[in-house]
Each structure stands twice: as C-alpha cells, then as structure tokens.
Motif scaffolding. Structure first.
Motif, short mmCIF file in Angstrom:
data_model
loop_
_atom_site.label_atom_id
_atom_site.label_comp_id
_atom_site.label_asym_id
_atom_site.label_seq_id
_atom_site.Cartn_x
_atom_site.Cartn_y
_atom_site.Cartn_z
N SER A 10 5.10 0.37 -3.40
CA SER A 10 3.95 0.12 -2.55
C SER A 10 4.31 1.01 -1.72
O SER A 10 2.91 1.59 -1.01
N VAL A 11 5.25 0.57 -0.70
CA VAL A 11 5.68 0.36 0.21
C VAL A 11 5.60 1.97 0.48
O VAL A 11 5.09 2.67 1.70
N TYR A 12 6.57 2.45 0.10
CA TYR A 12 6.54 3.81 -0.25
C TYR A 12 5.96 4.75 -0.46
O TYR A 12 5.47 5.53 -0.10
N ALA A 13 4.99 4.26 -1.49
CA ALA A 13 3.74 5.19 -2.35
C ALA A 13 2.62 5.44 -0.77
O ALA A 13 2.10 6.60 -0.98
N ILE A 14 2.34 4.35 -0.14
CA ILE A 14 1.56 4.38 0.90
C ILE A 14 2.28 5.07 1.90
O ILE A 14 1.27 6.35 2.71
N ARG A 15 3.35 5.41 2.35
CA ARG A 15 3.72 6.01 3.82
C ARG A 15 4.15 7.76 2.83
O ARG A 15 3.84 8.67 4.04
N ARG A 16 3.38 7.73 1.89
CA ARG A 16 4.05 9.38 1.36
C ARG A 16 2.56 9.78 1.47
O ARG A 16 2.17 10.59 1.77
N ALA A 17 1.83 8.72 0.99
CA ALA A 17 0.20 9.24 0.94
C ALA A 17 -0.38 9.66 1.81
O ALA A 17 -0.44 10.95 2.45
N VAL A 18 0.53 8.64 3.04
CA VAL A 18 -0.08 8.55 4.71
C VAL A 18 0.69 9.81 5.18
O VAL A 18 0.12 10.98 6.39
N PHE A 19 1.85 9.50 5.61
CA PHE A 19 2.82 10.48 6.41
C PHE A 19 3.15 11.96 5.43
O PHE A 19 2.67 13.47 6.75
N VAL A 20 3.57 11.69 5.09
CA VAL A 20 4.36 13.18 4.26
C VAL A 20 2.61 13.80 3.37
O VAL A 20 2.55 15.33 3.94
N GLN A 51 -0.41 14.01 7.09
CA GLN A 51 -0.46 14.03 8.34
C GLN A 51 1.46 15.39 7.91
O GLN A 51 1.08 15.52 9.37
N GLY A 52 1.92 15.45 7.12
CA GLY A 52 2.52 17.27 6.79
C GLY A 52 4.22 16.24 7.15
O GLY A 52 4.98 16.91 7.45
N VAL A 53 4.49 14.99 7.13
CA VAL A 53 5.80 14.96 7.74
C VAL A 53 6.55 15.27 6.22
O VAL A 53 6.65 14.73 5.49
N SER A 54 7.95 16.07 6.61
CA SER A 54 8.80 15.72 5.69
C SER A 54 9.44 14.62 4.74
O SER A 54 9.41 13.51 5.57
N GLU A 55 9.91 14.64 3.87
CA GLU A 55 10.47 13.15 2.88
C GLU A 55 11.43 13.21 3.89
O GLU A 55 12.34 12.15 3.72
N GLU A 56 12.16 14.13 3.97
CA GLU A 56 13.59 13.50 5.06
C GLU A 56 13.96 12.68 5.71
O GLU A 56 14.87 12.00 6.34
N GLU A 57 12.45 13.23 7.00
CA GLU A 57 12.22 12.90 8.36
C GLU A 57 11.57 11.39 7.60
O GLU A 57 11.50 10.45 8.43
N GLY A 68 -1.56 -0.85 3.01
CA GLY A 68 -1.01 -0.64 4.49
C GLY A 68 0.00 -1.11 4.61
O GLY A 68 0.75 -2.64 4.05
N THR A 69 0.97 -0.85 5.78
CA THR A 69 2.63 -1.04 5.87
C THR A 69 2.89 -0.61 6.87
O THR A 69 2.16 -0.23 7.88
N GLY A 70 4.35 -1.52 7.30
CA GLY A 70 4.22 -1.39 8.69
C GLY A 70 5.85 -1.77 7.86
O GLY A 70 6.50 -2.56 7.54
N ARG A 71 6.96 -1.16 9.64
CA ARG A 71 8.46 -1.74 9.19
C ARG A 71 8.64 -2.54 10.07
O ARG A 71 8.47 -2.15 11.86
N LEU A 72 9.10 -2.79 10.28
CA LEU A 72 10.06 -3.57 11.32
C LEU A 72 12.20 -3.78 11.26
O LEU A 72 12.47 -4.31 10.45
N ARG A 73 12.74 -2.86 12.50
CA ARG A 73 14.22 -2.93 12.38
C ARG A 73 14.43 -3.67 13.87
O ARG A 73 13.57 -3.34 14.83
N CYS A 127 1.03 2.80 8.91
CA CYS A 127 0.36 3.51 7.91
C CYS A 127 -0.95 2.12 7.44
O CYS A 127 -0.27 1.45 6.99
N ILE A 128 -2.53 2.47 7.05
CA ILE A 128 -3.13 2.01 6.80
C ILE A 128 -3.97 3.56 5.84
O ILE A 128 -3.95 4.88 6.09
N LEU A 129 -3.99 3.25 4.25
CA LEU A 129 -4.69 4.29 3.69
C LEU A 129 -5.82 4.66 3.72
O LEU A 129 -6.77 3.89 4.52
N PRO A 130 -6.10 6.75 4.09
CA PRO A 130 -7.55 6.40 4.94
C PRO A 130 -8.66 5.82 4.71
O PRO A 130 -9.29 5.05 5.60
N GLU A 131 -9.32 5.09 2.93
CA GLU A 131 -10.26 5.06 2.88
C GLU A 131 -10.40 3.35 3.54
O GLU A 131 -11.42 2.55 2.76
N TYR A 132 -8.96 3.07 3.66
CA TYR A 132 -8.75 1.46 3.91
C TYR A 132 -9.32 0.75 5.32
O TYR A 132 -9.31 0.35 6.34
#
Length: 143
Positions: free
Chosen positions: A17-27, A30-36, A58-63, A75-80
């Motif tokens: 789910s985390v990766y699917a949300i990021r794919r929807a928003v960033f890739v 916003q056009g970010v490549s999957e490699e980035e 929605g999701t976020g990452r901590l390191r 990131c948060i999916l646009p409709e939310y």
C-alpha cells in the motif's frame, strides 16, 4: 466515529500500500522516475501509513541520517488532501523519531509544500535546489 488511523507499516500488504500510494503521487502525478522514487533505503526505513475510512491513502518514510530523523516521501492521494491527513503522517513520523531517541528532524520539502511544513514548526535552512526535477528546500525542526 474516527475516520482515520495512522500506523507504522508492518507486513507485506501494508508495504504494498505504501509503494502504491507513492507510485500514484510521485511517479504518476509528479513524473518522478521509479528509479529515483524507490531506493536502497526502503528496507531500513520506517514507513507510516494513514487510513481514511479503512482505505490506505497516505504515507511517509523515516530514516536515521547523521543522528537526525530524515523525513521523506510524505504524500497523500489527491482526493484525500482536504482532510488534514498530511499533518497526521507528520505527527506519526515525528513520534516514531522520538521513540528512536532522535531530537531533530530534517526534510527536503517541495517548494509548493513549504508553508505546510512551516505551519508544523519546520524552518527553511537552504536555498531552493532541484531534486527529481522538482524545486525543493531543506527544512529542520527540533523534536
């Protein structure tokens, strides 16, 4: 009734789910490549997932980087985006950082989101720079 729930992602399904949300928003949005977008830090990071009416939206990452919490991939999916869920993701990331004994957070904010982070107590500490062909600024906050 509480319509939202925020948790640290655990298990394969929540990480999907985390990766699917990021794919929807960033890739896709916003056009970010999957490699980035997906990097060598995925497995060593904590991922926060926010649910709205039972759906992961929605999701976020901590390191940990240089003894600081590096907050990323928020990131948060646009409709939310109208429900204050970004604030919930950030609160959960900051709580996770504190639980690791970290006293400072840093992030690279897309410039259009700078005001959002400023309202959460972050201070801009850099000039504008490009990351994934998107203008960003570095921001910090004591936890």
């Amino acid at each position: 009734m509480n319509r939202t729930k925020t948790t640290v992602a655990a298990g394969e399904q929540e990480l999907k789910s985390v990766y699917a949300i990021r794919r929807a928003v960033f890739v896709q949005e916003q056009g970010v490549s999957e490699e980035e977008e997906y990097d060598e830090h995925e497995e060593s990071s904590d991922h926060v997932l926010v649910y709205y009416d039972g759906q992961p939206v929605g999701t976020g990452r901590l390191r940990v980087l240089d003894s600081k919490a590096k907050l990323e991939r928020v990131c948060i999916l646009p409709e939310y985006r109208k429900y204050g869920l970004g604030r919930e993701v950030m609160t959960a990331l900051e709580e996770a950082a504190r639980s690791k004994g970290l006293s400072h957070a840093k992030l690279h904010a897309q410039t259009h989101a700078r005001d959002f982070y400023t309202k959460l107590g972050y201070e801009q500490v850099s000039e504008e720079f490009m990351e994934a062909d998107i203008p960003h600024v570095a921001m910090v906050k004591p936890l």
